[in-house]
Design an enzyme around this catalytic site. Structure first.
Site, PDB file in Angstrom:
ATOM      1  CE1 TYR A  63      -3.402  -2.949   0.892  1.00 33.98           C
ATOM      2  CE2 TYR A  63      -4.349  -1.070  -0.261  1.00 33.98           C
ATOM      3  CZ  TYR A  63      -4.409  -2.388   0.130  1.00 33.98           C
ATOM      4  OH  TYR A  63      -5.492  -3.162  -0.237  1.00 33.98           O
ATOM      5  CG  HIS A 115     -14.443  -1.267  -3.477  1.00 28.33           C
ATOM      6  ND1 HIS A 115     -14.101  -1.750  -4.718  1.00 28.33           N
ATOM      7  CD2 HIS A 115     -15.616  -1.875  -3.161  1.00 28.33           C
ATOM      8  CE1 HIS A 115     -15.013  -2.620  -5.116  1.00 28.33           C
ATOM      9  NE2 HIS A 115     -15.955  -2.702  -4.198  1.00 28.33           N
ATOM     10  CB  CYS A 126      -9.087   2.019  19.723  1.00 21.74           C
ATOM     11  SG  CYS A 126      -8.253   3.219  18.659  1.00 21.74           S
TER      12      CYS A 126
END
Ligand code: APR
Length: 236
Positions: A63, A115, A126
């Site tokens: 990514y 998406h 959290c």
């Protein structure tokens, strides 16, 4: 003159579904084209929760590589044509499968990112959701609230789509007079089914792609060509 131009002139309610093809001319690789991402990487290794849990480093490196690639990239005339169309149309909804943020960058207002978005990150502990445009991003990135591991806020294979965006997208697809389906292979559900739902609900469906797709069977018009060329011509 094809029917689309007359329908555009009638300023109908318009819903648009876009895929990676609309960003291709900006230089963002598609997924399944000849130079697509899935030619060089295996989705199972990178775009699943299991892959991330097994090897978060590898997934974040991929990514980070895509973020570095996308960061300097600009919207192309196809993105801007949709901004212009939105400004001319009473009811306009833009549903995108793309996570590159280029529709926002171009100035589109009513965008449903079904998406997710590569510039958003979420804490796996959290669930704190934040925007992160650091390039490169620290690997592994941690939550500023609790120190937990962050993940890209994108929908991976096998994951459910964000409920609110999907419900709104379904409503927009089934309550419009004119639906554009632009630059998507129509292979991934439930996004691809939005085109079918729109058609079944009575929308006039116009597909724009450089090749035929499974959705060409349900489209009222299929314009074979680059999204920027076809859209600028339709709006001229
Ligand atoms: N103009 C119009 N269409 C184009 C252009 C262009 N310049 N360039 C490519 N295309 C078309 C291709 O012919 C193809 O049909 O865009 C489509 C891209 O298809 P994919 O690469 O499969 O991308 P997409 O349909 O967006 O994939 C859907 O699959 O991998 C997942 O989550 C990912 O959102 C993605 C989803």
């Amino acid at each position: 003159m094809n029917i689309t131009k007359s329908k555009l002139r009638a300023k109908q309610s318009i819903t648009v579904l876009t895929g990676a093809g609309i960003s291709a001319e900006s230089g963002v690789p598609t997924f399944r084209g000849s130079d697509g991402l899935w030619k060089n990487f295996r989705p199972e290794q990178l775009a699943t929760l299991e892959a991330f849990q097994a090897n978060p480093h590898l997934v974040w490196e991929w990514y980070d590589w895509r973020r570095k690639l996308i960061k300097p990239i600009k919207p192309n005339p196809a993105h801007y044509a949709l901004v212009e169309l939105e400004a001319q149309t009473e009811q306009f909804t833009l549903i995108t499968q793309n996570i590159d943020g280029l529709h926002d960058k171009a100035g589109s207002q009513n965008v449903l990112e079904i998406h997710g978005n590569i510039w958003k990150v979420q804490c796996t502990k959290c669930q704190y959701l934040s925007h992160n445009s650091e390039v490169p991003i620290q690997i592994l990135p941690t939550c500023e609230q609790c120190g937990g591991l962050l993940r890209p806020k994108v929908v991976w294979f096998g994951e459910v789509l964000p409920e609110k965006e999907l419900e709104t997208a379904k409503f927009a697809a089934t309550h419009c007079d004119l639906m554009f389906i632009i630059g998507t292979s129509g292979l991934v559900q439930p996004a691809a089914s939005l085109g079918v739902a729109g058609k079944q609900a009575g929308a006039y469906v116009v597909e724009i792609n450089i090749e035929q797709t499974p959705l060409s069977n349900i489209a009222d018009e299929t314009h074979i060509g680059k999204a920027s060329d076809v859209l600028t011509n339709l709006l001229s």
